[in-house]
Design a protein around this motif. Structure first.
Motif, PDB file in Angstrom:
ATOM      1  N   TYR A  34       0.829  -1.207   0.000  1.00 35.64           N
ATOM      2  CA  TYR A  34       0.000   0.000   0.000  1.00 35.64           C
ATOM      3  C   TYR A  34       0.863   1.257   0.000  1.00 35.64           C
ATOM      4  CZ  TYR A  34      -3.330   3.441   1.923  1.00 35.64           C
ATOM      5  OH  TYR A  34      -4.093   4.559   2.156  1.00 35.64           O
ATOM      6  N   ARG A  35       1.893   1.273   0.852  1.00 39.15           N
ATOM      7  CA  ARG A  35       2.768   2.451   0.912  1.00 39.15           C
ATOM      8  C   ARG A  35       3.597   2.592  -0.363  1.00 39.15           C
ATOM      9  NH1 ARG A  35       3.843   0.253   6.324  1.00 39.15           N
ATOM     10  NH2 ARG A  35       2.390   1.276   7.764  1.00 39.15           N
ATOM     11  N   VAL A  36       4.064   1.470  -0.895  1.00 41.16           N
ATOM     12  CA  VAL A  36       4.828   1.524  -2.150  1.00 41.16           C
ATOM     13  C   VAL A  36       3.959   2.072  -3.274  1.00 41.16           C
ATOM     14  CG1 VAL A  36       5.934   0.121  -3.931  1.00 41.16           C
ATOM     15  CG2 VAL A  36       6.446  -0.292  -1.511  1.00 41.16           C
ATOM     16  N   LEU A  37       2.716   1.635  -3.331  1.00 39.99           N
ATOM     17  CA  LEU A  37       1.803   2.131  -4.363  1.00 39.99           C
ATOM     18  C   LEU A  37       1.577   3.635  -4.194  1.00 39.99           C
ATOM     19  CD1 LEU A  37       0.027   1.266  -6.754  1.00 39.99           C
ATOM     20  CD2 LEU A  37      -1.848   0.882  -5.133  1.00 39.99           C
ATOM     21  N   GLY A  38       1.405   4.078  -2.954  1.00 35.19           N
ATOM     22  CA  GLY A  38       1.245   5.505  -2.706  1.00 35.19           C
ATOM     23  C   GLY A  38       2.481   6.297  -3.090  1.00 35.19           C
ATOM     24  N   LEU A  39       3.662   5.736  -2.790  1.00 33.34           N
ATOM     25  CA  LEU A  39       4.904   6.426  -3.124  1.00 33.34           C
ATOM     26  C   LEU A  39       5.082   6.534  -4.636  1.00 33.34           C
ATOM     27  CD1 LEU A  39       7.248   7.720  -1.586  1.00 33.34           C
ATOM     28  CD2 LEU A  39       8.485   5.558  -1.777  1.00 33.34           C
ATOM     29  N   LEU A  40       4.764   5.475  -5.347  1.00 35.47           N
ATOM     30  CA  LEU A  40       4.814   5.521  -6.813  1.00 35.47           C
ATOM     31  C   LEU A  40       3.817   6.540  -7.363  1.00 35.47           C
ATOM     32  CD1 LEU A  40       5.145   1.731  -7.732  1.00 35.47           C
ATOM     33  CD2 LEU A  40       6.898   3.512  -7.987  1.00 35.47           C
ATOM     34  N   ALA A  41       2.664   6.637  -6.714  1.00 32.83           N
ATOM     35  CA  ALA A  41       1.650   7.599  -7.153  1.00 32.83           C
ATOM     36  C   ALA A  41       2.122   9.037  -6.985  1.00 32.83           C
ATOM     37  CB  ALA A  41       0.352   7.381  -6.374  1.00 32.83           C
ATOM     38  N   THR A  42       3.036   9.282  -6.054  1.00 35.06           N
ATOM     39  CA  THR A  42       3.595  10.629  -5.935  1.00 35.06           C
ATOM     40  C   THR A  42       4.723  10.861  -6.936  1.00 35.06           C
ATOM     41  OG1 THR A  42       5.227   9.981  -4.227  1.00 35.06           O
ATOM     42  CG2 THR A  42       3.053  10.720  -3.477  1.00 35.06           C
ATOM     43  N   TYR A  43       5.509   9.823  -7.196  1.00 34.63           N
ATOM     44  CA  TYR A  43       6.671  10.025  -8.072  1.00 34.63           C
ATOM     45  C   TYR A  43       6.275  10.227  -9.525  1.00 34.63           C
ATOM     46  CZ  TYR A  43      11.006   9.389 -10.576  1.00 34.63           C
ATOM     47  OH  TYR A  43      12.068   9.585 -11.416  1.00 34.63           O
ATOM     48  N   ILE A  44       5.216   9.569  -9.976  1.00 41.10           N
ATOM     49  CA  ILE A  44       4.825   9.673 -11.387  1.00 41.10           C
ATOM     50  C   ILE A  44       4.534  11.117 -11.791  1.00 41.10           C
ATOM     51  CG2 ILE A  44       3.046   9.037 -13.072  1.00 41.10           C
ATOM     52  CD1 ILE A  44       2.985   6.266 -11.723  1.00 41.10           C
ATOM     53  N   PRO A  45       3.697  11.860 -11.070  1.00 40.83           N
ATOM     54  CA  PRO A  45       3.499  13.261 -11.466  1.00 40.83           C
ATOM     55  C   PRO A  45       4.707  14.143 -11.177  1.00 40.83           C
ATOM     56  CG  PRO A  45       2.215  12.752  -9.503  1.00 40.83           C
ATOM     57  CD  PRO A  45       2.755  11.464 -10.008  1.00 40.83           C
ATOM     58  N   ILE A  46       5.496  13.791 -10.179  1.00 42.19           N
ATOM     59  CA  ILE A  46       6.703  14.571  -9.901  1.00 42.19           C
ATOM     60  C   ILE A  46       7.675  14.479 -11.073  1.00 42.19           C
ATOM     61  CG2 ILE A  46       8.831  14.504  -8.526  1.00 42.19           C
ATOM     62  CD1 ILE A  46       7.066  14.076  -6.058  1.00 42.19           C
ATOM     63  N   SER A  47       7.819  13.278 -11.629  1.00 40.80           N
ATOM     64  CA  SER A  47       8.770  13.086 -12.729  1.00 40.80           C
ATOM     65  C   SER A  47       8.163  13.377 -14.094  1.00 40.80           C
ATOM     66  CB  SER A  47       9.269  11.641 -12.715  1.00 40.80           C
ATOM     67  OG  SER A  47       8.211  10.744 -13.035  1.00 40.80           O
ATOM     68  N   SER A  48       6.822  13.358 -14.170  1.00 43.21           N
ATOM     69  CA  SER A  48       6.115  13.500 -15.455  1.00 43.21           C
ATOM     70  C   SER A  48       6.548  12.438 -16.461  1.00 43.21           C
ATOM     71  CB  SER A  48       6.352  14.895 -16.053  1.00 43.21           C
ATOM     72  OG  SER A  48       5.900  15.894 -15.159  1.00 43.21           O
ATOM     73  N   LEU A  49       7.288  11.431 -15.991  1.00 39.06           N
ATOM     74  CA  LEU A  49       7.777  10.339 -16.843  1.00 39.06           C
ATOM     75  C   LEU A  49       8.524  10.865 -18.067  1.00 39.06           C
ATOM     76  CD1 LEU A  49       4.751   7.865 -16.650  1.00 39.06           C
ATOM     77  CD2 LEU A  49       6.820   7.927 -15.238  1.00 39.06           C
ATOM     78  N   GLU A  50       9.274  11.951 -17.845  1.00 38.91           N
ATOM     79  CA  GLU A  50      10.079  12.544 -18.918  1.00 38.91           C
ATOM     80  C   GLU A  50      11.531  12.618 -18.468  1.00 38.91           C
ATOM     81  OE1 GLU A  50       6.608  15.605 -20.590  1.00 38.91           O
ATOM     82  OE2 GLU A  50       8.389  16.362 -19.544  1.00 38.91           O
TER      83      GLU A  50
END
Length: 408
Positions: free
Chosen positions: A220-236
Motif C-alpha cells: 500500500y505504501r509503495v503504491l502511494g509512493l509511486l503515485a507521488t513520483y509519477i506526477p513529480i517526474s512527469s515520466l520525462e
C-alpha cells in the motif's frame, strides 16, 4: 503500540532532515539572488553571471521544503488533540513570521521604492499570512509558500478534529493515489482545487516516506509512493526531472536506519536558521543588492548580503516560553508539553549518558525514575525507560529509550 502492549518509543529527531532544510533555503536564496531577482528586474544594477544557469534550478528547494513538511507531520499529530495541533502549528509559523514581516516592511519603506514598497493595508493584511484572500499582495514574494503549508495543516487539523488523527499516516497513500488519478483524468482540477495535486504531491510523498521509515514497507505504501513520483517526474527525461528525482531520493534515503540515525554537527542550528533565512532573504536581499551592487563589486556585496540576512535569528520568536506566553495572550488555554526530546533535553533522550548508565546498573527491563530539571521552564518529571539489546561483535549493547514522560 507493540505486540506486547508496551508503548512504542518516540521517534528520534532525524538530524539529516535539518541539513536538508538548510540546503533547501540556500538553494532558494541562490535562485533569487543569482537568477530570479535580476530576471524580474528587482535587481537592476547587475547582470547575470554564468552560474545563473545552475542557480535557476534553486527554486526546487521549495519542493524539498514541502516534502519535509509532509515528512514531519506524522510526528506532529502523534497524541495531539485538534486544539493542541492547531496551537503547535500556529506557534511554529506565526511568531517568527510576525517578527520577519515588520523587518521586511521597514526595509521596503527605506529602500523599496515603487516596485517593492509596502502600504499600511498591505502590511495589516499580511499579518494574517493569507493576504491574497483579503485582496492584498504579499509583502515578500516568498510568502506564497506559507499558503500551501496552511492548507496542508488545516486538512490535517480537520482529520484530527473528526477523530481521524491516528489515521493521518495511513490516509496519505490514498491521498496520493487520488491525486494521481485526478492528474490523469482531470488535470485542470489539480492546478485550481486545493489539496488536489500540484505541490501537495510533495507533502504526500514526504508523509509516506516517514511512515515507511517508522513502520516499514508495504504494498500500500509503495503504491502511494509511486503515485507521488509519477506526477513529480512527469515520466520525462529532462534535467528538471533528474533534479526532482534527486530530491525525492534524498528523502527516501532516510528509510535506511544508518542514514536516519546519523548524528551531524550543527544540525540543530541548521534547522533553526532555515525559517528565518527563508522569510527574510528575498526582498531584503533584492533591495540591498539593487542599491549597493555593481558589476565590479557584486561578488563582495553578494557575500555581505548572504552573511547579513541570517543575523536576525528570531530566537525569541522560536523560544518555547515566548510561544507559551503568546498562547496565553491569544486565550487558547493550552499548556504546551515539550514531551520527550532527543539530544536537546539530555535527560529526556534515549542517548543520554545518565540513562545509559542507569540502564546498565538496573537488572530490570523497565524502570521508573525522577528526572532532574534540565532546562529552565521544564518541571521535574517521572520517566519510564525500557532497555533493548543488540549485539556488535561479541559485545551486548543496551539501548535505553524513553517511552513515557509523566508530569509530576
Amino acid at each position: 503500540m507493540s505486540g506486547t502492549g508496551a508503548p512504542a518509543a518516540p521517534r528520534a529527531r532525524v538530524e539529516i532532515i535539518d541539513y536538508y532544510r538548510l540546503a533547501a533555503a540556500l538553494a532558494v536564496m541562490a535562485f533569487h539572488y543569482l537568477y530570479n531577482g535580476i530576471k524580474n528586474g528587482k535587481i537592476g544594477s547587475i547582470s547575470h553571471e554564468p552560474v545563473a544557469a545552475i542557480a535557476q534550478y534553486g527554486y526546487l528547494g521549495v519542493n524539498l521544503f514541502f516534502m519535509i513538511s509532509g515528512y514531519v507531520i506524522t510526528t506532529s499529530v502523534a497524541g495531539k488533540t485538534a486544539r493542541q495541533f492547531a496551537v503547535g502549528r500556529a506557534l511554529r509559523l506565526y511568531p517568527a513570521f510576525w517578527v520577519a514581516l515588520p523587518i521586511t516592511a521597514v526595509f521596503a519603506l527605506l529602500l523599496g521604492g515603487e516596485r517593492m514598497g509596502v502600504t499600511v493595508e498591505q502590511f495589516l493584511a499580511n499579518l494574517t499570512m493569507i493576504p491574497t484572500v483579503l485582496g492584498q499582495p504579499f509583502v515578500d514574494g516568498v510568502y506564497w509558500t506559507l499558503l500551501y503549508e496552511l492548507q496542508f495543516y488545516v486538512a490535517v487539523f480537520l482529520l484530527i478534529l473528526f477523530g481521524q488523527g491516528h489515521r493521518v499516516a495511513a490516509l496519505m497513500p490514498a491521498w496520493a493515489i487520488g491525486m494521481l488519478y485526478l492528474t490523469v483524468a482531470a488535470p485542470g482540477l489539480t492546478g485550481s482545487a486545493p489539496l488536489l495535486g500540484n505541490y501537495f504531491i510533495w507533502f504526500a510523498a514526504g508523509a509516506i516516506i516517514a511512515s515507511i521509515a517508522e513502520s516499514g514497507w508495504s504494498a500500500y505504501r509503495v503504491l502511494g509512493l509511486l503515485a507521488t513520483y509519477i506526477p513529480i517526474s512527469s515520466l520525462e527525461l529532462t534535467l528538471t526531472t533528474v533534479l526532482k528525482t534527486g530530491i525525492f531520493l534524498m528523502v527516501v534515503a532516510t528509510v535506511v536506519p544508518q542514514v536516519r540515525n546519523l548524528r551531524l554537527p550543527g544540525s540543530k542550528t541548521a534547522g533553526a536558521l532555515t525559517y528565518p533565512v527563508y522569510l527574510l532573504h528575498a526582498h531584503i536581499g533584492y533591495m540591498l543588492l539593487d542599491r549597493f551592487a555593481t558589476e565590479s563589486n557584486k561578488w563582495l556585496v553578494y557575500g555581505a548580503v548572504a552573511g547579513f540576512v541570517p543575523r536576525p535569528r528570531l530566537r525569541a520568536a522560536r523560544d518555547r516560553r515566548t510561544s507559551s506566553g503568546l498562547a496565553t495572550l491569544l486565550g487558547l488555554g493550552v499548556r504546551l508539553d515539550p514531551g520527550p526530546r532527543c539530544r536537546s533535553d539530555a535527560v529526556l533522550c534515549g542517548s543520554c549518558p545518565r540513562l545509559r548508565a542507569s540502564a546498565r546498573t538496573s537488572p530490570r527491563s523497565v524502570r521508573t525514575g525522577r528526572a532532574r530539571r534540565t532546562r529552565r521552564g521544564i518541571r521535574p518529571q517521572r520517566v519510564i525507560v525500557y532497555s533493548s539489546t543488540s549485539t556488535m561483535g561479541t559485545a551486548t549493547i543496551r539501548h535505553p529509550q524513553v517511552i513515557a514522560v509523566l508530569r509530576s
